[in-house]
Design an enzyme around this catalytic site. Structure first.
Site, PDB file in Angstrom:
ATOM      1  N   TRP A 170       4.675  -0.828 -24.727  1.00  0.00           N
ATOM      2  CA  TRP A 170       5.035  -2.147 -24.211  1.00  0.00           C
ATOM      3  C   TRP A 170       5.110  -3.176 -25.321  1.00  0.00           C
ATOM      4  O   TRP A 170       6.000  -4.040 -25.314  1.00  0.00           O
ATOM      5  CB  TRP A 170       4.052  -2.566 -23.113  1.00  0.00           C
ATOM      6  CG  TRP A 170       4.264  -1.767 -21.862  1.00  0.00           C
ATOM      7  CD1 TRP A 170       3.435  -0.832 -21.322  1.00  0.00           C
ATOM      8  CD2 TRP A 170       5.435  -1.777 -21.029  1.00  0.00           C
ATOM      9  NE1 TRP A 170       4.004  -0.273 -20.196  1.00  0.00           N
ATOM     10  CE2 TRP A 170       5.228  -0.838 -19.993  1.00  0.00           C
ATOM     11  CE3 TRP A 170       6.625  -2.496 -21.056  1.00  0.00           C
ATOM     12  CZ2 TRP A 170       6.166  -0.601 -18.994  1.00  0.00           C
ATOM     13  CZ3 TRP A 170       7.577  -2.263 -20.059  1.00  0.00           C
ATOM     14  CH2 TRP A 170       7.338  -1.328 -19.050  1.00  0.00           C
ATOM     15  N   ASP A 228       0.212 -10.261 -23.435  1.00  0.00           N
ATOM     16  CA  ASP A 228       0.749  -9.613 -22.236  1.00  0.00           C
ATOM     17  C   ASP A 228      -0.427  -8.958 -21.523  1.00  0.00           C
ATOM     18  O   ASP A 228      -0.844  -7.862 -21.861  1.00  0.00           O
ATOM     19  CB  ASP A 228       1.797  -8.571 -22.625  1.00  0.00           C
ATOM     20  CG  ASP A 228       2.306  -7.774 -21.423  1.00  0.00           C
ATOM     21  OD1 ASP A 228       1.876  -8.053 -20.278  1.00  0.00           O
ATOM     22  OD2 ASP A 228       3.134  -6.865 -21.632  1.00  0.00           O
ATOM     23  N   LYS A 288      -0.154  -5.139 -10.826  1.00  0.00           N
ATOM     24  CA  LYS A 288      -1.342  -4.348 -11.193  1.00  0.00           C
ATOM     25  C   LYS A 288      -2.569  -4.899 -10.462  1.00  0.00           C
ATOM     26  O   LYS A 288      -3.095  -4.265  -9.561  1.00  0.00           O
ATOM     27  CB  LYS A 288      -1.584  -4.391 -12.701  1.00  0.00           C
ATOM     28  CG  LYS A 288      -0.347  -4.286 -13.563  1.00  0.00           C
ATOM     29  CD  LYS A 288       0.213  -2.897 -13.652  1.00  0.00           C
ATOM     30  CE  LYS A 288       1.320  -2.855 -14.706  1.00  0.00           C
ATOM     31  NZ  LYS A 288       1.893  -1.514 -14.863  1.00  0.00           N
TER      32      LYS A 288
END
Length: 360
Positions: free
Chosen positions: A102, A172, A196
């Protein structure tokens, strides 16, 4: 109805109590004669929902008054571009610490809008470690320093907040936010896809220090400007009203559980239960350096890849859902977000023990 033990990495498990409340309110919300999805985002009823959600999130994270909280459409991937677009000039350096897939993607997207510099990378260890802080190549004049506290795919996590001096720290936090207390004042900007620990996909939360809003260029489209969204209370355009509403329910659920300090204890215990079994099994293996193992996403492998198919088939039959590892790394992965109970982790370990006994 029989709900399984959901270990999905995202969209992920949501608290059953929240889902049941949303189900009960689905056709008619709060005596309004309409669903929450059918009322105007500019009406006083939804404004109340939005304001309560922000207040609860501020309380949970102890967000200082000089930070704006934005509830935006989309996900974290859009922020890979939107962040440099808003807080860096095209000719300005921005430093990135790369510890997984990511953060790699964040570099690729950001490079179209600013002068991205990879200050540190753990690619040489196949992203199973975190580069030592004293080796980071940081510019004191950089627009910001970006890192990914938890890498969902490979299960690597920072367990402290890196000190980057006076340069704004950007994080992030999609797969770690709300899993434990957090000192928001250490950051310039935090962003997190909702799917999430916050709520359903299609919503992203941005927490930005107010002084950084002054950097937002006037010549970018208004819809991409953090300053414009902040000035319009995240209602510059029609927001994801259902996602915002459900996030608000989850914030209230978290408060009822005892807040983030209580969630930290639960999450640490869940992760330790699974790691202790993996490490002592002699059958399963986790490849990540012990000191940087994630609490949220735990990848593991079996002795041979030929065992993957029967493991997935039998675990699914046992009600253990979404254990297949990401396609980039294979193997298995169990995501243990806030809504995953200790009972689910215990059920997984019980299955893993039985599988190892039969196939070992």
């Amino acid at each position: 109805m029989s709900r399984g033990h959901n270990f999905s990495a995202g969209p992920a498990a949501l608290p059953e109590a929240v889902l049941r409340q949303a189900q009960a309110e689905f056709l008619e919300w709060d005596g309004s004669g309409a669903s929450i999805m059918e009322v105007s985002h500019r009406g006083k009823d939804f404004i109340g929902v939005a304001e309560a959600a922000e207040a609860d999130l501020r309380e949970l994270l102890a967000i200082p008054a000089n930070y704006k909280v934005l509830f935006l459409q989309g996900g974290a991937t859009q922020q890979f571009a939107q962040i440099p677009m808003n807080i860096a000039r095209r000719d300005q350096r921005a430093d990135y610490v790369v510890t997984g897939d990511w953060s790699e993607k964040a570099v690729r997207e950001g490079a179209t809008l600013a002068r991205i510099h990879v200050s540190a990378s753990s690619q040489s260890t196949n992203y199973t470690s975190i580069p030592a802080r004293d080796g980071w190549d940081l510019d004191p004049n950089a627009a910001y320093v970006h890192y990914t506290p938890n890498e969902t795919i490979r299960g690597v996590e920072f367990h402290d907040i890196p000190d980057v001096g006076d340069v704004p720290l950007v994080a992030d936090m999609s797969s770690t936010i709300l899993s434990r207390p957090l000192d928001v004042s250490r950051f310039g900007l935090i962003y997190a896809g909702a799917q999430k620990n916050i709520g359903p996909s299609g919503l992203v939360v941005v927490i930005i220090r107010e002084d950084l809003l002054a950097r937002c260029p006037k010549d970018i489209p208004r819809i991409f400007s953090f300053a414009e969204h902040a000035a319009n209370s995240s209602m510059l355009n029609t927001p994801n009203t259902f996602g915002w509403y459900l996030a608000g329910l989850i914030f209230k659920w978290l408060k009822a559980q005892g807040g983030l300090a209580a969630m930290e204890v639960r999450n640490r215990t869940k992760a330790q239960t699974l790691y202790d079994y993996i490490d002592g099994s002699g059958f399963y293996r986790n490849p990540v350096e012990v000191s940087v193992r994630s609490w949220m996403n735990i990848p593991f492998t079996l002795p041979t890849t030929e065992l993957d198919a029967p493991f997935l088939r039998e675990s699914q039959q046992a009600g253990l859902l979404a254990l297949k590892g990401h396609k980039l790394v294979g193997g298995m992965r169990a995501s243990l977000y806030n809504a995953v109970n200790q009972d689910s982790v215990d059920a997984l370990v019980c299955f893993m023990k039985d599988f190892a006994r039969r196939y070992g």
